[in-house]
Design an enzyme around this catalytic site. Structure first.
Site, PDB file in Angstrom:
ATOM      1  N   ASP A 195      37.856  42.761  29.107  1.00  0.00           N
ATOM      2  CA  ASP A 195      37.140  42.536  30.364  1.00  0.00           C
ATOM      3  C   ASP A 195      35.635  42.670  30.120  1.00  0.00           C
ATOM      4  O   ASP A 195      35.187  43.664  29.528  1.00  0.00           O
ATOM      5  CB  ASP A 195      37.622  43.610  31.365  1.00  0.00           C
ATOM      6  N   HIS A 230      36.502  38.279  40.066  1.00  0.00           N
ATOM      7  CA  HIS A 230      36.252  39.687  39.739  1.00  0.00           C
ATOM      8  C   HIS A 230      35.986  40.447  41.031  1.00  0.00           C
ATOM      9  O   HIS A 230      35.876  39.851  42.104  1.00  0.00           O
ATOM     10  CB  HIS A 230      35.029  39.792  38.816  1.00  0.00           C
ATOM     11  N   ILE A 263      41.448  43.775  39.593  1.00  0.00           N
ATOM     12  CA  ILE A 263      41.510  44.977  40.432  1.00  0.00           C
ATOM     13  C   ILE A 263      41.404  46.218  39.547  1.00  0.00           C
ATOM     14  O   ILE A 263      42.252  46.432  38.675  1.00  0.00           O
ATOM     15  CB  ILE A 263      42.824  44.992  41.250  1.00  0.00           C
ATOM     16  N   ASP A 264      40.393  46.996  39.770  1.00  0.00           N
ATOM     17  CA  ASP A 264      40.211  48.252  39.043  1.00  0.00           C
ATOM     18  C   ASP A 264      39.981  49.403  40.020  1.00  0.00           C
ATOM     19  O   ASP A 264      40.704  50.406  40.018  1.00  0.00           O
ATOM     20  CB  ASP A 264      39.011  48.112  38.079  1.00  0.00           C
ATOM     21  N   SER A 265      39.010  49.239  40.907  1.00  0.00           N
ATOM     22  CA  SER A 265      38.637  50.343  41.804  1.00  0.00           C
ATOM     23  C   SER A 265      39.815  50.851  42.645  1.00  0.00           C
ATOM     24  O   SER A 265      39.943  52.063  42.869  1.00  0.00           O
ATOM     25  CB  SER A 265      37.504  49.907  42.746  1.00  0.00           C
TER      26      SER A 265
HETATM   27  P1  13P Z   1      36.898  46.067  41.403  1.00  0.00           P
HETATM   28  O1  13P Z   1      35.792  47.049  41.161  1.00  0.00           O
HETATM   29  O2  13P Z   1      36.730  45.394  42.727  1.00  0.00           O
HETATM   30  O3  13P Z   1      38.233  46.674  41.240  1.00  0.00           O
HETATM   31  O4  13P Z   1      36.749  44.900  40.313  1.00  0.00           O
HETATM   32  C1  13P Z   1      37.262  45.048  39.008  1.00  0.00           C
HETATM   33  C2  13P Z   1      36.822  43.988  38.074  1.00  0.00           C
HETATM   34  O5  13P Z   1      36.310  42.951  38.448  1.00  0.00           O
HETATM   35  C3  13P Z   1      37.058  44.216  36.648  1.00  0.00           C
HETATM   36  O6  13P Z   1      36.499  43.221  35.857  1.00  0.00           O
HETATM   37  O1  G3H Z   2      34.232  45.253  35.872  1.00  0.00           O
HETATM   38  C1  G3H Z   2      34.244  46.480  35.763  1.00  0.00           C
HETATM   39  C2  G3H Z   2      35.535  47.182  35.647  1.00  0.00           C
HETATM   40  O2  G3H Z   2      35.841  47.791  36.871  1.00  0.00           O
HETATM   41  C3  G3H Z   2      35.488  48.146  34.511  1.00  0.00           C
HETATM   42  O3  G3H Z   2      34.746  49.261  34.823  1.00  0.00           O
HETATM   43  O4  G3H Z   2      33.225  49.480  32.860  1.00  0.00           O
HETATM   44  O5  G3H Z   2      33.690  51.446  34.378  1.00  0.00           O
HETATM   45  O6  G3H Z   2      35.462  50.576  32.815  1.00  0.00           O
HETATM   46  P1  G3H Z   2      34.246  50.248  33.638  1.00  0.00           P
HETATM   47 ZN    ZN Z   3      34.688  42.356  36.588  1.00  0.00          ZN
END
Ligand code: 13P
Ligand code: G3H
Ligand code: ZN
Length: 334
Positions: A94, A234, A278-280
């Site tokens: 990513d 993203h 989706i990460d957050s």
């Molecule tokens: P969120 O912060 O909205 O989860 O996005 C994650 C993301 O785009 C990772 O590349």
């Molecule tokens: O795009 C960002 C992702 O949420 C990854 O976040 O760089 O804190 O691991 P991070």
């Molecule tokens: Zn991203």
């Protein structure tokens, strides 16, 4: 050199072609820990969904690239152990920001990489992306590129709009780079604070903040220019209010955290958008469960006691996304 095929992983090519044609999106969940990996695999197996497990530069720094690659290999074996005969799991880099990082990941078992040249001038973005594509395709690794810049929370809407992907540029970019998918900017952004309250309107009935809508007109223009081409979104966490409330109730402090409304993501998933990041939301689900657990069990100090509910809460969230937002459930090849 470790080839992803030897780890049982797949690239995104067939998966995306099917998703675009079928009007759904593949979940791309970030992971940093074993518990996230387990929750992602359990959710994907139970829903019979293909899945992208993605690793950021920060994740590699936190957990070590070798460990994450072996977790992904473990994910394939774990999915089979859970009864899935042919799991479709992608290990994706990513936001790779240099040729060297992409190269290293391709050489070490990743089946897909993102080269994020979105901050560069157009010609430089093309040159860097093409260099990564030329290397990656020798090993049948797929490449995601980005055109347009995602807004930062400090931007006013008007400033953010100026960074939206310009549909007039996408044909030339995709043709000259040979990238396999394209991340675009249509109003999403990273993190749990995607909009300031000032950028939102207030729903008169509920009193809740309503964020400005995504720029679907730009998405549709891009689709017309590149029919059937895989598009990536993203910054697509929806920042569930119940998780934010739980965090704040049990000692957290996340005022005015705002995400992308799920109905808009549902609409996007029906279009050429075939990968949603989706990460957050995973971070929020984990933190909410742990904070609640500590508040209710102040005597607990065994990590298994609080990581288990954290894992269960993430799994619940992943299943919800797959089934109710992206529609990738039941889409594994027979
Ligand atoms: P969120 O912060 O909205 O989860 O996005 C994650 C993301 O785009 C990772 O590349
Ligand atoms: O795009 C960002 C992702 O949420 C990854 O976040 O760089 O804190 O691991 P991070
Ligand atoms: Zn991203």
């Amino acid at each position: 050199m470790v080839n992803y095929k030897d780890l049982g992983l797949v690239n995104t090519r067939a998966m995306f072609a099917k998703a675009v044609a079928g009007g759904y999106a593949i979940p791309a969940f970030n992971f940093n820990t074993m518990e996230q990996m387990q929750a992602i695999v359990q959710a994907a197996v139970e829903t019979k969904s293909p899945v992208i497990m993605q690793v950021s530069k920060g994740a590699r720094a936190y957990a070590n690239g070798t460990i994450l690659r072996n977790l992904a290999k473990g994910a394939v074996e774990y999915a089979k152990e859970l009864g899935c005969e042919k799991p479709e799991i992608v290990l994706h880099l990513d936001h790779g920001d240099t040729f060297e990082i992409c190269n290293e990941c391709i050489d070490n078992g990743f089946s897909s990489v993102m080269i994020d040249g979105s901050h560069l001038p157009f010609e430089e973005n093309i040159a860097l992306t093409k260099k990564v594509v030329d290397y990656a395709h020798q090993f049948d690794v797929t490449v995601e590129a980005e055109l347009g810049v995602l807004a930062g929370v400090e931007d006013e809407v008007s400033a953010a709009e100026s960074h939206y992907t310009q549909p007039s540029e996408v044909i030339e970019f995709a043709t000259r780079t040979g990238c396999d998918s394209l991340a675009i900017s249509i109003g999403t952004s990273h993190g749990a604070y995607k909009f300031t309250p000032k950028q939102c309107t207030v729903d008169p009935q509920t009193g809740k903040l309503v964020p400005p809508p995504l720029a679907f007109n730009i998405l549709h223009e891009i689709e017309k220019k590149l029919p059937g081409f895989p598009i990536v979104l993203h910054g697509s966490s929806s920042v569930p209010q119940d998780e934010v409330d739980t965090i704040n109730k049990y000692g957290g402090n996340l005022p005015n955290a705002i995400g992308i409304p799920e109905e808009q993501l549902r609409e996007a998933a029906k279009s050429a958008v075939c990968k949603i990041n989706i990460d957050s939301d995973s971070r929020l689900a984990m933190t909410a469960a742990i904070r609640k657990h500590f508040a209710e069990h102040p005597d607990h100090f065994d990590p298994r006691q609080y990581l288990k509910p954290a894992r269960e809460n993430m799994k619940k969230m992943y299943i919800h996304k797959i089934v109710n937002v992206l529609g990738s459930n039941g889409k594994l090849a027979e």
